[in-house]
Design a protein around this motif. Structure first.
Motif, mmCIF file in Angstrom:
data_model
loop_
_atom_site.group_PDB
_atom_site.id
_atom_site.type_symbol
_atom_site.label_atom_id
_atom_site.label_comp_id
_atom_site.label_asym_id
_atom_site.label_seq_id
_atom_site.Cartn_x
_atom_site.Cartn_y
_atom_site.Cartn_z
ATOM 1 N N ASN A 1 5.653 24.223 -40.244
ATOM 2 C CA ASN A 1 6.959 23.604 -40.082
ATOM 3 C C ASN A 1 7.429 23.876 -38.660
ATOM 4 N N PRO A 2 6.948 23.101 -37.684
ATOM 5 C CA PRO A 2 7.177 23.404 -36.271
ATOM 6 C C PRO A 2 8.632 23.625 -35.866
ATOM 7 N N PHE B 1 10.007 30.493 -37.749
ATOM 8 C CA PHE B 1 8.982 31.318 -38.384
ATOM 9 C C PHE B 1 7.588 30.738 -38.182
ATOM 10 N N CYS B 2 7.489 29.470 -37.881
ATOM 11 C CA CYS B 2 6.193 28.856 -37.588
ATOM 12 C C CYS B 2 5.756 29.196 -36.168
ATOM 13 N N LEU B 3 6.518 28.759 -35.182
ATOM 14 C CA LEU B 3 6.139 28.979 -33.792
ATOM 15 C C LEU B 3 6.236 30.450 -33.390
ATOM 16 N N LEU C 1 0.355 20.023 -34.016
ATOM 17 C CA LEU C 1 1.024 21.318 -33.964
ATOM 18 C C LEU C 1 0.614 22.096 -32.721
ATOM 19 N N LEU C 2 -0.671 22.074 -32.383
ATOM 20 C CA LEU C 2 -1.139 22.783 -31.190
ATOM 21 C C LEU C 2 -0.528 22.192 -29.927
#
Length: 275
Positions: A158-159, A163-165, A191-192
């Protein structure tokens, strides 16, 4: 997996130093690169099955292991390691809100020796997690790094969510998990690219664990073409899902193991635990 794939795994994980303490109780970690993240790239991966079983195997190698569930909107790992769900406003969110909280009081000891869990409460409201920044998560993960030999982190894909990044930024080694779905590679690359655009190093997240494989006709060469490395492949195991639904671990006390599944997950655990 062939010999070349085995060498790839060894190369990826060669930065991990050997453990000095076996069976020690929550002492300072001797592993330098011990924050390991897992991000699902598509539906059907079931990261909780992978992380819970992998965590158990690592704990059986004498490593104090902590599993961190960052799926703050839908935590589920407590069930997979047969723990009670944290009470509202306890666990992860309590540590994020204050650096004065005793971390040991918010970490749950599982029934398995040397295996611990830090989880959000499923009773927490979604909006309670909107105001946290990278530094809140990094502080918690830095503390866990010092306490445990190895930390396995279930990262939500979840970009926009910190908490994702934030977890991607803090992790030393990262894995995408994927099934035989055409959209998996697209999701990884997107995402990357986004993480890279905001200054987060993405080289550590170019490793892929294929999960729940069912021998579907699928072009795996696309991963290589996009600069992604498949480092292990786990077949779909019906009994593994059935045992997980009962809060049991597939790799423990199972009379009829799927040999391929056991071979691959044990090899991955060995690479994470050794030099």
């Amino acid at each position: 997996m062939d010999r070349q794939s085995g060498r790839v795994v060894e190369g990826i994980l060669s930065k991990i130093s050997s453990k000095d303490l076996v069976g020690a109780e929550l002492l300072e970690s001797k592993l330098i690169y011990n924050l390991i993240g897992f991000i699902s790239a598509c539906d059907g991966t079931d990261n909780a099955v992978l992380i819970s079983n992998l965590g158990y195997l690592l704990s059986q190698k004498g490593l104090n292991t902590c599993i961190v569930d960052l799926k703050v909107f839908y935590p589920n790992l407590y069930h997979y390691v047969d723990c009670h769900a944290p009470k509202k406003a306890s666990g992860l969110i309590k540590l994020l809100k204050s650096d004065k909280v005793d971390v040991r009081e918010e970490i749950q000891a599982t029934k398995y020796e040397r295996l611990y869990l830090l989880s959000p409460s499923p009773q927490d409201l979604m909006e309670e997690y909107f105001d946290f920044e990278f530094e809140h998560l990094e502080r918690v993960l830095a503390t866990l790094k010092q306490m445990f030999d190895i930390v396995l982190i279930d990262i939500p894909n979840n970009p926009p969510l910190e908490f994702c990044l934030g977890a991607m930024k803090a992790c030393h080694i990262g894995f995408f998990t994927a099934t035989e779905r055409t959209e998996a590679v697209i999701h990884m690359v997107k995402l990357l690219d986004f993480a890279n655009s905001v200054g987060i190093s993405t080289a550590k997240f170019t490793n892929v664990i294929m999960m729940n494989l069912q021998n579907i006709d699928f072009d795996f060469d696309v991963y290589k073409e996009m600069g992604l490395n498949i480092i292990t492949a786990l077949p779909y195991v019906k009994d593994g899902v059935a045992r997980a639904n009962k809060g049991k671990l597939y790799v423990k006390d199972n009379p009829l193991f799927n040999r391929q599944f056991m071979k691959e997950i044990q090899r991955l655990a060995a690479q994470l635990a050794e030099q």
